[in-house]
Design an enzyme around this catalytic site. Structure first.
Site, PDB file in Angstrom:
ATOM      1  N   ASP A   1       3.693   0.153  -1.153  1.00 11.67           N
ATOM      2  CA  ASP A   1       4.227   1.348  -0.607  1.00 11.67           C
ATOM      3  C   ASP A   1       5.108   0.768   0.474  1.00 11.67           C
ATOM      4  O   ASP A   1       4.436   0.193   1.486  1.00 11.67           O
ATOM      5  CB  ASP A   1       2.954   2.158  -0.174  1.00 11.67           C
ATOM      6  CG  ASP A   1       3.335   3.487   0.330  1.00 11.67           C
ATOM      7  OD1 ASP A   1       4.614   3.933   0.370  1.00 11.67           O
ATOM      8  OD2 ASP A   1       2.361   4.263   0.690  1.00 11.67           O
TER       9      ASP A   1
ATOM     10  N   ASP B   1       9.969   5.067  -2.689  1.00  9.46           N
ATOM     11  CA  ASP B   1       9.640   4.120  -1.718  1.00  9.46           C
ATOM     12  C   ASP B   1       8.259   3.523  -2.178  1.00  9.46           C
ATOM     13  O   ASP B   1       7.365   2.887  -1.508  1.00  9.46           O
ATOM     14  CB  ASP B   1       9.366   4.448  -0.161  1.00  9.46           C
ATOM     15  CG  ASP B   1       8.612   5.691  -0.100  1.00  9.46           C
ATOM     16  OD1 ASP B   1       8.379   6.262  -1.244  1.00  9.46           O
ATOM     17  OD2 ASP B   1       8.237   6.105   0.950  1.00  9.46           O
ATOM     18  N   GLU B   2       7.809   3.688  -3.506  1.00  8.65           N
ATOM     19  CA  GLU B   2       6.496   3.384  -3.962  1.00  8.65           C
ATOM     20  C   GLU B   2       6.174   3.249  -5.331  1.00  8.65           C
ATOM     21  O   GLU B   2       7.114   4.001  -5.991  1.00  8.65           O
ATOM     22  CB  GLU B   2       5.238   4.254  -3.298  1.00  8.65           C
ATOM     23  CG  GLU B   2       5.206   5.435  -3.773  1.00  8.65           C
ATOM     24  CD  GLU B   2       3.803   6.269  -3.467  1.00  8.65           C
ATOM     25  OE1 GLU B   2       2.596   5.967  -3.478  1.00  8.65           O
ATOM     26  OE2 GLU B   2       4.017   7.253  -2.787  1.00  8.65           O
TER      27      GLU B   2
END
Length: 359
Positions: free
Chosen positions: A12, A106-107
């Protein structure tokens, strides 16, 4: 392969959008930064950790964020840049395993049970991935390592920002027992309130609740809650899993019946849904409004458009139109939900932040 044999990493990125802006503009470093526009109908897309210290959060109305942090610096979003950086990060993941399940720009989850490179452990792989991300993008990432997706996600949140945490086999149930249920991935704010009302405050409380009782209150989700309270989660990392829809819903503390109040709630839901669409680089062509009355009877209404939704304002208007079609209401409303489906990457990406009225 059993769950205990899996080696799962959850990566993350730390305050991704805001960190990219601080990276690219040194003048923003160390300052409370919000990605978005400070205007009446603006919404925060992301907040730096300096801003989070003041209680600024993503999906928060910009004017409220400004009141909480008078020195907050707003910077307009650059989604094409965020997508380019995300592609760099995904390329790093691909060096280690083909089993990557992105959740957003983003993860992602990675299954490194059988990695493409030989390393002594999943922890070593996570350390190497974090180092490569920092080297190639100038950004920091937090990582969680465990034997299932639920625990890996919890672990990545545990030492943020720029952290690494491992929950080894045999430790999951004890780790979960000490945490409040509101931090569990898969337990939203409304569900957490319902659990709290039943006396379920922590993972230990959830574990003590019989499956039959959970089923009575939470339906099909009961089996998942029963499992995670014991540190169990059999879901595989699925790289081919397409997201079919993206939605948000809220259960009101008090039933609503005034049209203006319901419209206000719909606007808030639409803002949150569009923020999720922007984060994932997605849009959709079908909008669905879900309404549940106080007596638990439920109504859903949907509409479809020829072209993907282009802005938060467009999603708001479509959602409000569906709401207007349900008036007059026969009884007060307990729950509202807004969902976008028929998802796709729109041909003409709307690079503007959704502009919706503050809560």
């Amino acid at each position: 392969m059993t769950t205990s044999q899996r080696r799962i990493i959850h990566i993350d990125m730390d305050a991704f959008y805001a960190s990219v802006e601080q990276r690219d503009n040194p003048a923003l470093r160390g300052l409370p930064v919000a990605v978005g526009r400070c205007q009446e109908r603006g919404v925060v897309a992301a907040a730096s950790y300096e801003a989070r210290a003041f209680g600024v959060r993503s999906a928060m109305p910009s004017l409220l964020a400004s009141r909480r942090c008078p020195d907050l610096v707003f910077t307009p979003p650059r989604f094409e840049v965020y997508r380019a950086v995300s592609a760099q990060i995904q390329a790093i993941f691909a060096r280690f395993t083909p089993l990557v399940q992105p959740l957003s720009l983003d993860e992602a989850y990675l299954d490194v049970t059988q990695p493409l490179v030989q390393r002594p452990s999943a922890t070593a792989i996570a350390q190497e991935i974090r180092a490569l991300i920092a080297q190639q993008t100038g950004l920091t990432a937090s990582a969680g390592v465990s034997y299932n997706k639920f625990l890996a996600k919890l672990a990545s949140d545990y030492r943020k920002p720029d952290g690494l945490f491992v929950i080894p086999p045999g430790r999951g149930e004890a780790f979960v027992a000490t945490l409040p249920v509101k931090v569990f991935h898969g337990v939203g704010p409304a569900t957490a309130r319902r659990m709290n009302a039943l006396g379920i405050q922590t993972g230990a409380d959830l574990r003590a609740c019989p499956l039959a009782v959970l089923a009575q209150h939470f339906g099909k989700a009961a089996a998942f809650y029963y499992g995670i309270a014991r540190g169990e989660d059999n879901r595989p990392v699925d790289p081919d899993r397409p997201r079919k829809s993206l939605g948000k819903e809220t259960t009101f503390d008090q039933d609503l019946h005034v049209q203006a109040d319901l419209a206000h709630a719909v606007r808030d839901l639409a803002a949150r849904v569009w923020a999720g669409c922007e984060k994932r680089g997605l849009s959709g062509r079908t909008i669905t409004l879900k309404l549940r009355h106080a007596d638990f009877t439920q109504i859903t209404r949907s509409s479809s458009v020829m072209q993907p939704i282009r802005s938060g304002a467009e999603l708001e208007q479509a959602s409000l139109q569906l709401l207007r079609g349900l008036h007059p209401l026969r009884s007060p409303v307990r729950l509202l939900g807004v969902t976008v489906s028929a998802l796709c990457a729109p041909q003409a990406q709307a690079e503007q932040l959704c502009l919706l009225p503050p809560v």
